[in-house]
Enzyme design. Structure first.
Site, PDB file in Angstrom:
ATOM      1  N   LEU A  36       2.104   0.135   1.527  1.00 45.17           N
ATOM      2  CA  LEU A  36       2.692   0.626   2.776  1.00 45.17           C
ATOM      3  C   LEU A  36       1.603   0.753   3.839  1.00 45.17           C
ATOM      4  O   LEU A  36       0.415   0.699   3.526  1.00 45.17           O
ATOM      5  CB  LEU A  36       3.365   1.975   2.490  1.00 45.17           C
ATOM      6  CG  LEU A  36       4.493   1.877   1.444  1.00 45.17           C
ATOM      7  CD1 LEU A  36       4.794   3.228   0.820  1.00 45.17           C
ATOM      8  CD2 LEU A  36       5.746   1.276   2.065  1.00 45.17           C
ATOM      9  N   PRO A  37       1.987   0.964   5.109  1.00 47.58           N
ATOM     10  CA  PRO A  37       0.954   1.010   6.156  1.00 47.58           C
ATOM     11  C   PRO A  37      -0.053   2.149   5.975  1.00 47.58           C
ATOM     12  O   PRO A  37      -1.257   1.925   5.999  1.00 47.58           O
ATOM     13  CB  PRO A  37       1.764   1.169   7.443  1.00 47.58           C
ATOM     14  CG  PRO A  37       3.111   0.594   7.126  1.00 47.58           C
ATOM     15  CD  PRO A  37       3.350   0.906   5.671  1.00 47.58           C
TER      16      PRO A  37
ATOM     17  N   LYS B 214     -12.746   2.371  -0.767  1.00 44.28           N
ATOM     18  CA  LYS B 214     -12.112   1.480   0.227  1.00 44.28           C
ATOM     19  C   LYS B 214     -12.467   1.918   1.661  1.00 44.28           C
ATOM     20  O   LYS B 214     -12.781   1.094   2.528  1.00 44.28           O
ATOM     21  CB  LYS B 214     -10.589   1.513   0.016  1.00 44.28           C
ATOM     22  CG  LYS B 214      -9.778   0.830   1.080  1.00 44.28           C
ATOM     23  CD  LYS B 214      -9.975  -0.658   1.097  1.00 44.28           C
ATOM     24  CE  LYS B 214      -9.242  -1.307   2.251  1.00 44.28           C
ATOM     25  NZ  LYS B 214      -9.633  -2.701   2.426  1.00 44.28           N
TER      26      LYS B 214
ATOM     27  N   LYS C 296      -6.756   2.739  12.197  1.00 44.90           N
ATOM     28  CA  LYS C 296      -6.340   3.764  11.226  1.00 44.90           C
ATOM     29  C   LYS C 296      -7.453   4.004  10.205  1.00 44.90           C
ATOM     30  O   LYS C 296      -7.831   5.136   9.907  1.00 44.90           O
ATOM     31  CB  LYS C 296      -5.052   3.271  10.552  1.00 44.90           C
ATOM     32  CG  LYS C 296      -4.487   4.143   9.475  1.00 44.90           C
ATOM     33  CD  LYS C 296      -4.600   3.620   8.052  1.00 44.90           C
ATOM     34  CE  LYS C 296      -4.269   2.223   7.745  1.00 44.90           C
ATOM     35  NZ  LYS C 296      -4.316   1.827   6.360  1.00 44.90           N
TER      36      LYS C 296
ATOM     37  N   THR D 121      -3.875   1.814   1.909  1.00 44.43           N
ATOM     38  CA  THR D 121      -5.087   2.526   2.334  1.00 44.43           C
ATOM     39  C   THR D 121      -4.622   3.743   3.131  1.00 44.43           C
ATOM     40  O   THR D 121      -4.036   3.588   4.208  1.00 44.43           O
ATOM     41  CB  THR D 121      -5.973   1.644   3.235  1.00 44.43           C
ATOM     42  OG1 THR D 121      -6.206   0.406   2.569  1.00 44.43           O
ATOM     43  CG2 THR D 121      -7.310   2.324   3.511  1.00 44.43           C
TER      44      THR D 121
HETATM   45  P1  NAD Z   1       2.210  -4.371   7.099  1.00 37.75           P
HETATM   46  O1  NAD Z   1       2.467  -3.431   8.222  1.00 37.75           O
HETATM   47  O2  NAD Z   1       2.223  -5.847   7.334  1.00 37.75           O
HETATM   48  O3  NAD Z   1       3.247  -4.073   5.894  1.00 37.75           O
HETATM   49  C1  NAD Z   1       3.737  -2.820   5.561  1.00 37.75           C
HETATM   50  C2  NAD Z   1       5.158  -2.995   5.033  1.00 37.75           C
HETATM   51  O4  NAD Z   1       5.652  -1.730   4.610  1.00 37.75           O
HETATM   52  C3  NAD Z   1       6.138  -3.521   6.085  1.00 37.75           C
HETATM   53  O5  NAD Z   1       6.874  -4.608   5.553  1.00 37.75           O
HETATM   54  C4  NAD Z   1       7.048  -2.330   6.373  1.00 37.75           C
HETATM   55  O6  NAD Z   1       8.357  -2.690   6.749  1.00 37.75           O
HETATM   56  C5  NAD Z   1       7.012  -1.624   5.024  1.00 37.75           C
HETATM   57  N1  NAD Z   1       7.396  -0.215   5.111  1.00 37.75           N
HETATM   58  C6  NAD Z   1       6.993   0.705   6.033  1.00 37.75           C
HETATM   59  N2  NAD Z   1       7.566   1.892   5.780  1.00 37.75           N
HETATM   60  C7  NAD Z   1       8.340   1.714   4.682  1.00 37.75           C
HETATM   61  C8  NAD Z   1       9.194   2.567   3.940  1.00 37.75           C
HETATM   62  N3  NAD Z   1       9.378   3.854   4.299  1.00 37.75           N
HETATM   63  N4  NAD Z   1       9.859   2.060   2.878  1.00 37.75           N
HETATM   64  C9  NAD Z   1       9.692   0.774   2.515  1.00 37.75           C
HETATM   65  N5  NAD Z   1       8.895  -0.105   3.188  1.00 37.75           N
HETATM   66  C10 NAD Z   1       8.229   0.372   4.251  1.00 37.75           C
HETATM   67  O7  NAD Z   1       0.806  -3.921   6.495  1.00 37.75           O
HETATM   68  P2  NAD Z   1      -0.201  -4.795   5.582  1.00 37.75           P
HETATM   69  O8  NAD Z   1      -1.097  -5.587   6.461  1.00 37.75           O
HETATM   70  O9  NAD Z   1       0.567  -5.469   4.516  1.00 37.75           O
HETATM   71  O10 NAD Z   1      -1.093  -3.603   4.965  1.00 37.75           O
HETATM   72  C11 NAD Z   1      -0.580  -2.737   3.966  1.00 37.75           C
HETATM   73  C12 NAD Z   1      -1.704  -1.807   3.523  1.00 37.75           C
HETATM   74  O11 NAD Z   1      -2.787  -2.592   3.007  1.00 37.75           O
HETATM   75  C13 NAD Z   1      -2.285  -0.941   4.657  1.00 37.75           C
HETATM   76  O12 NAD Z   1      -2.597   0.317   4.157  1.00 37.75           O
HETATM   77  C14 NAD Z   1      -3.552  -1.708   5.047  1.00 37.75           C
HETATM   78  O13 NAD Z   1      -4.525  -0.842   5.603  1.00 37.75           O
HETATM   79  C15 NAD Z   1      -3.993  -2.279   3.701  1.00 37.75           C
HETATM   80  N6  NAD Z   1      -4.780  -3.512   3.769  1.00 37.75           N
HETATM   81  C16 NAD Z   1      -4.397  -4.537   4.578  1.00 37.75           C
HETATM   82  C17 NAD Z   1      -5.176  -5.706   4.614  1.00 37.75           C
HETATM   83  C18 NAD Z   1      -4.795  -6.866   5.517  1.00 37.75           C
HETATM   84  O14 NAD Z   1      -5.630  -7.791   5.650  1.00 37.75           O
HETATM   85  N7  NAD Z   1      -3.623  -6.889   6.113  1.00 37.75           N
HETATM   86  C19 NAD Z   1      -6.320  -5.826   3.818  1.00 37.75           C
HETATM   87  C20 NAD Z   1      -6.652  -4.773   2.969  1.00 37.75           C
HETATM   88  C21 NAD Z   1      -5.864  -3.611   2.950  1.00 37.75           C
END
Ligand code: NAD
Length: 352
Positions: A96-97, A209, A286, A134
């Site tokens: 999740l975010p 992380k 964030k 994260t």
């Molecule tokens: P994103 O915003 O693309 O995806 C998050 C997903 O969670 C979305 O599909 C959203 O609809 C869903 N969501 C939100 N609230 C929800 C709820 N209450 N119930 C169900 N689903 C829900 O984010 P991301 O880029 O996939 O990143 C996810 C996590 O991974 C974050 O914590 C980010 O910091 C971490 N991260 C991301 C990357 C990257 O390169 N994108 C790399 C390492 C770590």
């Protein structure tokens, strides 16, 4: 009262819990991770069951359609709520975010913890939750303690490696939890990553992380500064990137995520796609906030981290459209400031 067909469907799924995995959060990372996990598990055991859940119903639907088009015999369902996801599967992964979404999915009514409390004791005890979000360490530890009180197990398992690593199944998982739960989660995480590191007890994966992303966030800004300065000095971006990447300035931000189009002719970083598809600037802001908050609490000075946080904050205030683009788009912010003749001294940023 007669049970509804939805209720019977859920009961049916409940019988399949041990063979089922639920994935909640199908964003940029989660969709790639779930795809890898499910496709490899399905190839190994075609009687496996998969469940997906996202706050945006279309994301879950299109994931299912895409997966079933490539693996026609797979058994896959959509959970509308976290409750349904837990009833359906003994293993539940969340991606999740950040903290608010993790609190919603785990701790609010209809969430994972409340559902675990309703389950028969044995079923709760057999449940493994893996949270790869994260988020704030304290929030994660509180959620973990609520899960453990139900008899279930949980690890924090944030990832490093970005969308490219998620797609290739080469992520690094930084895991926090007991040794026993780490060993349980390792089997599942191995479907999605190459390096699975036990960092210590609950929250330790997140600690590692947050430190990593603090460094990354600072590096990406200085690479953008160096690449912009180099061009002002008349250097070709590909020549400059070649020099940096075979010299002491080399880092992931210069060699993989270089922010200047054409700087890495053999690679395809997000800047080649108008900064789409990587790690959102808003998510990096964030993470810088998570680092500065925990550093304040633990009394660790963070002068560069705080500076980087102000810069990402200013990026979002001045160019909000960059919030969802890859954080290497900080280069575009610097480039625009250069065109407008702005100096961007730290003390003069709009956020400070
Ligand atoms: P994103 O915003 O693309 O995806 C998050 C997903 O969670 C979305 O599909 C959203 O609809 C869903 N969501 C939100 N609230 C929800 C709820 N209450 N119930 C169900 N689903 C829900 O984010 P991301 O880029 O996939 O990143 C996810 C996590 O991974 C974050 O914590 C980010 O910091 C971490 N991260 C991301 C990357 C990257 O390169 N994108 C790399 C390492 C770590």
């Amino acid at each position: 009262m007669k049970p509804t067909s939805r209720c019977l469907q859920l009961l049916d799924r409940f019988m399949l819990r041990p063979k089922s995995v639920s994935f909640i959060g199908l964003g940029r990372m989660g969709s790639e991770m779930a795809f890898n996990l499910f496709s490899k598990k399905f190839t190994e055991a075609s009687d496996s069951h998969f469940v997906v859940c996202d706050a945006i119903p279309d994301s879950a639907r299109s994931f299912c359609e895409n997966f079933l088009a490539q693996f026609p015999g797979a058994k896959m369902g959509i959970a509308v709520t976290p409750e349904e996801a837990v009833l359906a599967s003994q293993t539940v992964i969340t991606m999740l975010p950040s903290s608010p979404q993790v609190q919603t999915v785990y701790s609010q009514p209809g969430g994972i913890v409340q559902t675990l409390r309703m389950l028969p004791e044995a079923a709760a005890r057999q449940t493994l939750c893996i949270d790869s979000t994260t988020l704030d360490i304290k929030v994660a530890q509180e959620v973990a303690s609520q899960v453990v009180q139900t008899g279930a197990q949980i690890v924090d398992a944030p990832v490093s490696g970005g969308v490219t690593g998620a797609k290739a199944g080469t992520l690094s998982f930084l895991v926090g939890g007991t040794t026993e739960t780490f060993q349980l989660s390792e089997t599942i995480l191995a479907y999605m990553g190459k390096r699975i590191i036990h960092c210590g007890p609950s929250g330790a994966g997140l600690g590692a992380k947050i430190c990593n992303n603090l460094i990354l966030g600072v590096q990406q800004i200085v690479v953008a500064e160096g690449m912009l300065l180099g061009q002002k000095l008349g250097l070709d971006p590909a020549v400059l990137a070649g020099v940096i990447n075979s010299s002491t300035g080399s880092c992931w931000s210069s060699s993989v995520n270089n922010p200047v189009p054409s700087a890495l002719p053999d690679k395809s970083p997000p800047c080649e796609r108008d900064y789409e598809g990587g790690f959102a600037t808003a998510l990096m802001l964030k993470d810088m906030g998570l680092a500065t908050d925990i550093a304040n609490v633990s009394g660790s000075p963070l002068p560069l981290g705080e500076a980087a946080q102000s810069i990402y904050d200013d990026v979002l205030k001045r160019q909000p459209e960059l919030g969802r683009k890859d954080f290497s788009s900080v280069y575009r912010y610097l480039h625009q400031a250069a065109q407008e003749g702005k100096k961007l001294h730290l003390g003069e940023l709009v956020s400070t």
